[in-house]
Scaffold this motif. Structure first.
Motif, PDB file in Angstrom:
ATOM      1  N   LEU A  12       0.821  -1.208   0.000  1.00  0.00           N
ATOM      2  CA  LEU A  12       0.000   0.000   0.000  1.00  0.00           C
ATOM      3  C   LEU A  12       0.855   1.258   0.000  1.00  0.00           C
ATOM      4  O   LEU A  12       0.383   2.326  -0.368  1.00  0.00           O
ATOM      5  N   ARG A  13       2.088   1.140   0.402  1.00  0.00           N
ATOM      6  CA  ARG A  13       2.987   2.294   0.445  1.00  0.00           C
ATOM      7  C   ARG A  13       3.486   2.576  -0.964  1.00  0.00           C
ATOM      8  O   ARG A  13       4.279   1.824  -1.515  1.00  0.00           O
ATOM      9  N   ARG A  14       2.996   3.646  -1.545  1.00  0.00           N
ATOM     10  CA  ARG A  14       3.334   4.007  -2.909  1.00  0.00           C
ATOM     11  C   ARG A  14       4.349   5.145  -2.893  1.00  0.00           C
ATOM     12  O   ARG A  14       4.712   5.661  -1.843  1.00  0.00           O
ATOM     13  N   GLY A  15       4.785   5.562  -4.058  1.00  0.00           N
ATOM     14  CA  GLY A  15       5.741   6.656  -4.148  1.00  0.00           C
ATOM     15  C   GLY A  15       5.100   8.029  -4.076  1.00  0.00           C
ATOM     16  O   GLY A  15       5.784   9.032  -3.973  1.00  0.00           O
ATOM     17  N   MET A  16       3.789   8.080  -4.141  1.00  0.00           N
ATOM     18  CA  MET A  16       3.043   9.339  -4.077  1.00  0.00           C
ATOM     19  C   MET A  16       2.140   9.320  -2.854  1.00  0.00           C
ATOM     20  O   MET A  16       1.376   8.372  -2.662  1.00  0.00           O
ATOM     21  N   LYS A  17       2.199  10.363  -2.055  1.00  0.00           N
ATOM     22  CA  LYS A  17       1.352  10.450  -0.859  1.00  0.00           C
ATOM     23  C   LYS A  17      -0.129  10.328  -1.218  1.00  0.00           C
ATOM     24  O   LYS A  17      -0.894   9.667  -0.521  1.00  0.00           O
ATOM     25  N   GLU A  18      -0.519  10.942  -2.328  1.00  0.00           N
ATOM     26  CA  GLU A  18      -1.913  10.890  -2.752  1.00  0.00           C
ATOM     27  C   GLU A  18      -2.369   9.447  -2.983  1.00  0.00           C
ATOM     28  O   GLU A  18      -3.472   9.057  -2.609  1.00  0.00           O
ATOM     29  N   LEU A  19      -1.499   8.654  -3.617  1.00  0.00           N
ATOM     30  CA  LEU A  19      -1.844   7.253  -3.854  1.00  0.00           C
ATOM     31  C   LEU A  19      -1.833   6.451  -2.564  1.00  0.00           C
ATOM     32  O   LEU A  19      -2.647   5.539  -2.396  1.00  0.00           O
ATOM     33  N   ASP A  20      -0.910   6.776  -1.672  1.00  0.00           N
ATOM     34  CA  ASP A  20      -0.922   6.118  -0.354  1.00  0.00           C
ATOM     35  C   ASP A  20      -2.308   6.245   0.268  1.00  0.00           C
ATOM     36  O   ASP A  20      -2.865   5.270   0.780  1.00  0.00           O
ATOM     37  N   ILE A  21      -2.844   7.433   0.235  1.00  0.00           N
ATOM     38  CA  ILE A  21      -4.148   7.699   0.838  1.00  0.00           C
ATOM     39  C   ILE A  21      -5.245   6.929   0.127  1.00  0.00           C
ATOM     40  O   ILE A  21      -6.071   6.259   0.766  1.00  0.00           O
ATOM     41  N   VAL A  22      -5.268   6.982  -1.184  1.00  0.00           N
ATOM     42  CA  VAL A  22      -6.330   6.330  -1.959  1.00  0.00           C
ATOM     43  C   VAL A  22      -6.306   4.822  -1.770  1.00  0.00           C
ATOM     44  O   VAL A  22      -7.337   4.210  -1.467  1.00  0.00           O
ATOM     45  N   VAL A  23      -5.139   4.195  -1.942  1.00  0.00           N
ATOM     46  CA  VAL A  23      -5.096   2.735  -1.850  1.00  0.00           C
ATOM     47  C   VAL A  23      -5.328   2.257  -0.414  1.00  0.00           C
ATOM     48  O   VAL A  23      -5.948   1.221  -0.195  1.00  0.00           O
ATOM     49  N   THR A  24      -4.869   3.025   0.563  1.00  0.00           N
ATOM     50  CA  THR A  24      -5.096   2.643   1.960  1.00  0.00           C
ATOM     51  C   THR A  24      -6.567   2.752   2.317  1.00  0.00           C
ATOM     52  O   THR A  24      -7.120   1.864   2.980  1.00  0.00           O
ATOM     53  N   ARG A  25      -7.222   3.811   1.875  1.00  0.00           N
ATOM     54  CA  ARG A  25      -8.668   3.943   2.136  1.00  0.00           C
ATOM     55  C   ARG A  25      -9.437   2.791   1.500  1.00  0.00           C
ATOM     56  O   ARG A  25     -10.350   2.224   2.103  1.00  0.00           O
ATOM     57  N   TYR A  26      -9.090   2.474   0.257  1.00  0.00           N
ATOM     58  CA  TYR A  26      -9.739   1.349  -0.410  1.00  0.00           C
ATOM     59  C   TYR A  26      -9.537   0.078   0.409  1.00  0.00           C
ATOM     60  O   TYR A  26     -10.486  -0.658   0.683  1.00  0.00           O
TER      61      TYR A  26
END
Length: 79
Positions: A12-26
């Motif tokens: 879930l830890r991505r290179g973009m903070k925005e993606l971190d948030i999206v994938v973690t929420r999902y």
């Protein structure tokens, strides 16, 4: 939430903070109730797709590959 899958949590830890948030929420709000097909697509996406591509799909800047369509649709719910 107790995490049953530490490897998946790591992905879930991505290179973009925005993606971190999206994938973690999902993951926290939808993964457990998703179909087996959608869960497999989510894991595949985390293992193989690049961050700029995922972000382009989420933001509707680029066409979403069919195998990720359901997952990306759910990501948009969790943006």
């Amino acid at each position: 939430m107790t995490d049953e899958n530490p490897r998946l949590r790591w992905l879930l830890r991505r290179g973009m903070k925005e993606l971190d948030i999206v994938v973690t929420r999902y993951y926290e709000h939808h993964f457990a109730t998703a179909s087996e097909t959608e869960r497999a697509a989510f894991v595949s996406l985390l293992e193989t797709a690049e961050e700029p591509d995922i972000w382009a799909w989420v933001m509707d800047y680029a066409p979403v590959p069919p195998q990720y369509a359901d997952v990306i649709r759910q990501f948009r719910v969790h943006v």
